[in-house]
Motif scaffolding. Structure first.
Motif, PDB file in Angstrom:
ATOM      1  N   LEU A  49      -2.751  -3.891  -3.035  1.00  0.00           N
ATOM      2  CA  LEU A  49      -2.451  -2.488  -2.729  1.00  0.00           C
ATOM      3  C   LEU A  49      -1.345  -1.907  -3.621  1.00  0.00           C
ATOM      4  O   LEU A  49      -1.560  -0.909  -4.321  1.00  0.00           O
ATOM      5  CB  LEU A  49      -2.064  -2.360  -1.254  1.00  0.00           C
ATOM      6  CG  LEU A  49      -1.713  -0.943  -0.787  1.00  0.00           C
ATOM      7  CD1 LEU A  49      -2.897  -0.014  -0.978  1.00  0.00           C
ATOM      8  CD2 LEU A  49      -1.258  -0.969   0.669  1.00  0.00           C
ATOM      9  N   ASN A  50      -0.163  -2.519  -3.615  1.00  0.00           N
ATOM     10  CA  ASN A  50       0.969  -1.956  -4.373  1.00  0.00           C
ATOM     11  C   ASN A  50       0.725  -1.940  -5.883  1.00  0.00           C
ATOM     12  O   ASN A  50       0.958  -0.914  -6.541  1.00  0.00           O
ATOM     13  CB  ASN A  50       2.247  -2.729  -4.048  1.00  0.00           C
ATOM     14  CG  ASN A  50       2.711  -2.487  -2.617  1.00  0.00           C
ATOM     15  OD1 ASN A  50       2.448  -1.434  -2.046  1.00  0.00           O
ATOM     16  ND2 ASN A  50       3.377  -3.471  -2.034  1.00  0.00           N
ATOM     17  N   ARG A  54      -6.731   0.036   3.433  1.00  0.00           N
ATOM     18  CA  ARG A  54      -5.616   0.641   2.688  1.00  0.00           C
ATOM     19  C   ARG A  54      -5.942   0.727   1.196  1.00  0.00           C
ATOM     20  O   ARG A  54      -5.588   1.706   0.530  1.00  0.00           O
ATOM     21  CB  ARG A  54      -4.348  -0.174   2.906  1.00  0.00           C
ATOM     22  CG  ARG A  54      -3.869  -0.192   4.357  1.00  0.00           C
ATOM     23  CD  ARG A  54      -2.506  -0.860   4.468  1.00  0.00           C
ATOM     24  NE  ARG A  54      -2.082  -0.975   5.859  1.00  0.00           N
ATOM     25  CZ  ARG A  54      -2.272  -2.050   6.606  1.00  0.00           C
ATOM     26  NH1 ARG A  54      -2.888  -3.135   6.086  1.00  0.00           N
ATOM     27  NH2 ARG A  54      -1.875  -2.084   7.864  1.00  0.00           N
ATOM     28  N   VAL A  55      -6.630  -0.291   0.689  1.00  0.00           N
ATOM     29  CA  VAL A  55      -7.021  -0.252  -0.720  1.00  0.00           C
ATOM     30  C   VAL A  55      -8.029   0.864  -0.956  1.00  0.00           C
ATOM     31  O   VAL A  55      -7.978   1.575  -1.969  1.00  0.00           O
ATOM     32  CB  VAL A  55      -7.595  -1.616  -1.156  1.00  0.00           C
ATOM     33  CG1 VAL A  55      -8.172  -1.532  -2.566  1.00  0.00           C
ATOM     34  CG2 VAL A  55      -6.515  -2.685  -1.097  1.00  0.00           C
ATOM     35  N   SER A  80      -8.182   3.675   0.534  1.00  0.00           N
ATOM     36  CA  SER A  80      -7.489   4.969   0.519  1.00  0.00           C
ATOM     37  C   SER A  80      -6.875   5.272  -0.843  1.00  0.00           C
ATOM     38  O   SER A  80      -6.604   6.436  -1.159  1.00  0.00           O
ATOM     39  CB  SER A  80      -6.399   4.981   1.595  1.00  0.00           C
ATOM     40  OG  SER A  80      -5.407   4.001   1.313  1.00  0.00           O
ATOM     41  N   VAL A  81      -6.659   4.234  -1.658  1.00  0.00           N
ATOM     42  CA  VAL A  81      -6.110   4.443  -3.003  1.00  0.00           C
ATOM     43  C   VAL A  81      -7.221   4.742  -4.004  1.00  0.00           C
ATOM     44  O   VAL A  81      -7.001   5.419  -5.013  1.00  0.00           O
ATOM     45  CB  VAL A  81      -5.294   3.207  -3.445  1.00  0.00           C
ATOM     46  CG1 VAL A  81      -4.730   3.388  -4.848  1.00  0.00           C
ATOM     47  CG2 VAL A  81      -4.168   2.933  -2.465  1.00  0.00           C
ATOM     48  N   THR A 137      -2.605   2.807 -11.049  1.00  0.00           N
ATOM     49  CA  THR A 137      -3.317   4.090 -11.028  1.00  0.00           C
ATOM     50  C   THR A 137      -2.424   5.220 -11.535  1.00  0.00           C
ATOM     51  O   THR A 137      -2.861   6.075 -12.328  1.00  0.00           O
ATOM     52  CB  THR A 137      -3.797   4.394  -9.599  1.00  0.00           C
ATOM     53  OG1 THR A 137      -4.634   3.322  -9.141  1.00  0.00           O
ATOM     54  CG2 THR A 137      -4.580   5.692  -9.558  1.00  0.00           C
ATOM     55  N   GLU A 138      -1.169   5.247 -11.096  1.00  0.00           N
ATOM     56  CA  GLU A 138      -0.241   6.286 -11.560  1.00  0.00           C
ATOM     57  C   GLU A 138       0.052   6.146 -13.050  1.00  0.00           C
ATOM     58  O   GLU A 138       0.094   7.145 -13.783  1.00  0.00           O
ATOM     59  CB  GLU A 138       1.062   6.206 -10.755  1.00  0.00           C
ATOM     60  CG  GLU A 138       0.888   6.560  -9.283  1.00  0.00           C
ATOM     61  CD  GLU A 138       2.186   6.429  -8.507  1.00  0.00           C
ATOM     62  OE1 GLU A 138       3.201   6.058  -9.139  1.00  0.00           O
ATOM     63  OE2 GLU A 138       2.185   6.685  -7.290  1.00  0.00           O
ATOM     64  N   HIS A 163     -11.457  -0.389 -10.366  1.00  0.00           N
ATOM     65  CA  HIS A 163     -11.676   0.501  -9.220  1.00  0.00           C
ATOM     66  C   HIS A 163     -13.112   0.377  -8.723  1.00  0.00           C
ATOM     67  O   HIS A 163     -13.360   0.289  -7.502  1.00  0.00           O
ATOM     68  CB  HIS A 163     -11.375   1.942  -9.627  1.00  0.00           C
ATOM     69  CG  HIS A 163      -9.915   2.280  -9.615  1.00  0.00           C
ATOM     70  ND1 HIS A 163      -9.436   3.514  -9.255  1.00  0.00           N
ATOM     71  CD2 HIS A 163      -8.818   1.539  -9.917  1.00  0.00           C
ATOM     72  CE1 HIS A 163      -8.122   3.534  -9.342  1.00  0.00           C
ATOM     73  NE2 HIS A 163      -7.720   2.330  -9.754  1.00  0.00           N
ATOM     74  N   GLN A 197      -1.716   0.900  -6.745  1.00  0.00           N
ATOM     75  CA  GLN A 197      -1.114   2.238  -6.748  1.00  0.00           C
ATOM     76  C   GLN A 197      -0.306   2.475  -8.025  1.00  0.00           C
ATOM     77  O   GLN A 197      -0.411   3.539  -8.656  1.00  0.00           O
ATOM     78  CB  GLN A 197      -0.209   2.401  -5.521  1.00  0.00           C
ATOM     79  CG  GLN A 197      -0.960   2.470  -4.201  1.00  0.00           C
ATOM     80  CD  GLN A 197      -0.017   2.570  -3.018  1.00  0.00           C
ATOM     81  OE1 GLN A 197       1.155   2.200  -3.111  1.00  0.00           O
ATOM     82  NE2 GLN A 197      -0.528   3.049  -1.895  1.00  0.00           N
ATOM     83  N   ALA A 198       0.500   1.475  -8.415  1.00  0.00           N
ATOM     84  CA  ALA A 198       1.319   1.630  -9.618  1.00  0.00           C
ATOM     85  C   ALA A 198       0.449   1.758 -10.863  1.00  0.00           C
ATOM     86  O   ALA A 198       0.689   2.624 -11.722  1.00  0.00           O
ATOM     87  CB  ALA A 198       2.269   0.440  -9.753  1.00  0.00           C
TER      88      ALA A 198
END
Length: 324
Positions: A207-208, A275-276, A278-279, A214-215, A240, A211-212
């Motif tokens: 998850l973390n 949660r994954v 949702s990203v 992706t940004e 993804h 997110q990083a």
């Protein structure tokens, strides 16, 4: 006892002294008018009433106002008659003349003082004017010097500001370069670690970093023309897609009955997988929800299909009973 001829001569002298005294006082008054800026000719004398004059003398506390010589309507003849009302009063004429001569001397001294004061005033005025001109010249010189220094200071400030702007621009460029390199390092390392974590289905650890990454990948979209950046961006998109497919299959394996020879996931793993999701792209979440809802309503669709008897409106209570 003085003779009549002697008396007439004395009266003439006394009258002349009084006239001179009055003239001198008028001259002094005119001089005072000139000193106070009133340069107009004294054409007429303002005559005030006795009450007004007495009030003015009381306010100004003028000790000389009691003298008949200071009265605006002074008449030498009346004054002489007042001093010598009869022949017996002529016995002290010498004292009166001496007194008049003393007053004339005092007035002469006052006139000389005024004249000398005017002379000194003129000299002082010229000196003050010269001092003022000298001060103005010095002030003008100082202003010119200050202006020159200000221009030099302004040029110096411009040079310093120009150097500061260059240094600031260099700092911004350096900071941007360092940030970009850090992001690139994060992107390269993150792609490899995400691939390994996704294969092991460690969604809680995915998850973390996801997110990083992706940004960071979104930040590098402006450099998509660079081949290496484009390759990394394609790998992120591939991760993804693989995660979306893998998580969807995992949910199907868990909730679809009759699946054999598959690895069953725990509820905590499914929560991490949610949660994954949702990203990931919003479409992945919509498709997964649509599949899950259809799965839950599969029995409902079969029972209440339009060709079934209980699908009619008169059997609506059956639908509520099934939902309960």
């Amino acid at each position: 006892m003085p003779t009549p001829h002697r008396q007439s001569h004395v009266l003439v002298v006394l009258l002349g002294a009084l006239i001179i005294l009055n003239t001198v006082q008028v001259m002094l008054g005119a001089q005072d008018d000139l000193d106070s800026g009133q340069g107009e000719s004294r054409i007429a004398t303002i005559v005030l009433t006795s009450d007004v004059q007495a009030a003015i003398d009381q306010v100004l506390q003028n000790p000389g106002a009691s003298s008949p010589l200071d009265q605006p309507d002074f008449n030498p003849t009346d004054y002489i008659n007042q001093l010598f009302p009869n022949e017996q009063s002529l016995s002290n004429i010498d004292d009166v003349i001496a007194k008049m001569e003393c007053e004339v001397g005092v007035i002469d001294d006052n006139i000389r003082s005024v004249v000398r004061g005017q002379t000194n005033t003129g000299q002082d005025g010229r000196k003050a004017l010269e001092d003022a001109q000298r001060t103005i010249m010095q002030l003008s010189s100082q202003i010119t010097e200050i202006k020159t220094r200000a221009e030099k200071t302004e040029d110096m400030v411009k040079e310093i500001t120009r150097d500061i702007k260059q240094l600031d621009s260099a700092k911004k460029n350096l900071t941007s370069a360092i940030t970009t390199l850090n992001h690139l390092h994060m992107l390269v390392g993150g792609v490899e670690s995400l691939t390994k974590l996704a294969e092991k289905r460690l969604y809680g650890e995915v998850l973390n970093p996801l997110q990083a990454i992706t940004e960071v990948n979104h930040h590098f979209q402006q450099f998509s023309e660079v081949a290496h950046i484009k390759t990394l961006s394609d790998k992120v998109a591939q991760i993804h897609a693989e995660l979306a497919t893998q998580i969807t299959e995992d949910f199907k394996n868990v909730f679809t009955p009759g699946q054999q020879n598959t690895v069953k996931m725990s509820l905590s793993q499914l929560a991490d997988a949610c949660r994954v999701v949702s990203v990931l792209e919003p479409k992945v979440k919509r498709d997964l929800l649509k599949w899950f809802i259809n799965l839950q309503l599969q029995e409902y669709v079969q029972l209440f299909h339009e060709n079934q008897d209980i699908a009619w409106l008169d059997k609506i209570d059956k639908r509520y009973a099934w939902i309960k």
